[in-house]
Design a protein around this motif. Structure first.
Motif, PDB file in Angstrom:
ATOM      1  N   ARG A 134       0.831  -1.214   0.000  1.00 25.14           N
ATOM      2  CA  ARG A 134       0.000   0.000   0.000  1.00 25.14           C
ATOM      3  C   ARG A 134       0.858   1.254   0.000  1.00 25.14           C
ATOM      4  N   GLN A 137       2.170   1.641  -3.412  1.00 26.24           N
ATOM      5  CA  GLN A 137       1.123   2.149  -4.305  1.00 26.24           C
ATOM      6  C   GLN A 137       0.887   3.638  -4.071  1.00 26.24           C
ATOM      7  N   LYS A 138       0.887   4.026  -2.778  1.00 27.89           N
ATOM      8  CA  LYS A 138       0.672   5.436  -2.453  1.00 27.89           C
ATOM      9  C   LYS A 138       1.818   6.280  -3.016  1.00 27.89           C
ATOM     10  N   LYS A 140       3.726   5.442  -5.498  1.00 26.83           N
ATOM     11  CA  LYS A 140       3.614   5.388  -6.958  1.00 26.83           C
ATOM     12  C   LYS A 140       2.585   6.415  -7.452  1.00 26.83           C
ATOM     13  N   ARG A 141       1.428   6.465  -6.751  1.00 29.79           N
ATOM     14  CA  ARG A 141       0.404   7.452  -7.135  1.00 29.79           C
ATOM     15  C   ARG A 141       0.931   8.881  -6.973  1.00 29.79           C
ATOM     16  N   LYS A 142       1.672   9.099  -5.879  1.00 34.53           N
ATOM     17  CA  LYS A 142       2.234  10.424  -5.623  1.00 34.53           C
ATOM     18  C   LYS A 142       3.220  10.800  -6.739  1.00 34.53           C
ATOM     19  N   GLU A 144       3.246   9.502  -9.732  1.00 31.35           N
ATOM     20  CA  GLU A 144       2.464   9.674 -10.964  1.00 31.35           C
ATOM     21  C   GLU A 144       1.786  11.044 -10.980  1.00 31.35           C
ATOM     22  N   ASN A 145       1.239  11.450  -9.846  1.00 32.19           N
ATOM     23  CA  ASN A 145       0.599  12.774  -9.762  1.00 32.19           C
ATOM     24  C   ASN A 145       1.619  13.891  -9.992  1.00 32.19           C
ATOM     25  N   HIS A 148       2.445  13.881 -13.543  1.00 31.05           N
ATOM     26  CA  HIS A 148       1.309  14.438 -14.285  1.00 31.05           C
ATOM     27  C   HIS A 148       1.298  15.970 -14.193  1.00 31.05           C
TER      28      HIS A 148
END
Length: 181
Positions: A134, A137-138, A140-142, A144-145, A148
């Motif tokens: 988790r 993933q968090k 990774k999302r950070k 990715e954001n 982005h």
């Protein structure tokens, strides 16, 4: 064998009292029987000669009776000892079996505790792995954001400049009479 001595005494006593009343009879098959009463009409009285036993005969009978009693007592003692030894072996076997059973139960409990400990370790390890997954993933999302946003800023042409500074500078320029440096 005490009963044997009693029987001898009774036989001696009965010889003298019953001598006159013994009859010899033949049954239908021709077998001879002796009885105290007439068993048929052709029964013949038997003359039984009795005499008083001598003191030596009585002493010999008593000695035989005592020897027989000793023999029987010895055999009874031997049988009781054998029975007690067999019971002792059974008890020892039962104790051994019970000890083996307790040892197996202890092994089973120990194995169950070990399985429980391993299951708990696996559960903790899986929880840690899930927590790590988790967190990854968090992150990774950070990332990715962030990528982005950077892509969006690059597309807007403001990449490499401080966006907060640019906004403040733009706000200052829009304000009439502001001193923007």
């Amino acid at each position: 064998m005490k009963a044997g001595m009693l029987m001898i005494c009774l036989m001696i006593a009965s010889w003298t009292s019953q001598a006159a009343g013994i009859y010899r009879c033949f049954d239908e098959m021709g077998h001879v029987t002796f009885s105290q009463s007439r068993c048929s009409t052709d029964a013949k009285a038997v003359d039984v000669q009795t005499r008083e036993p001598t003191a030596a005969e009585l002493q010999a009978a008593q000695e035989r009776n005592e020897a027989a009693n000793r023999f029987v007592d010895e055999r009874v003692s031997e049988r009781q000892a054998a029975r007690l030894a067999a019971e002792q072996r059974k008890l020892e076997d039962a104790i051994t079996l019970r000890a083996e059973l307790y040892a197996r139960e202890a092994q089973d409990r120990s194995a169950a505790q070990e399985r429980s400990r391993r299951a708990e370790q696996n559960s903790r390890r899986m929880a840690e792995q899930e927590s790590t997954r988790r967190a990854e993933q968090k992150h990774k999302r950070k990332v990715e954001n962030t990528l982005h946003r950077e892509t969006a800023l690059q597309n807007a042409g403001v990449m490499g400049r401080d966006v907060r500074y640019d906004r403040a500078a733009e706000a200052c320029r829009r304000t009439p009479g502001a001193n923007c440096q």
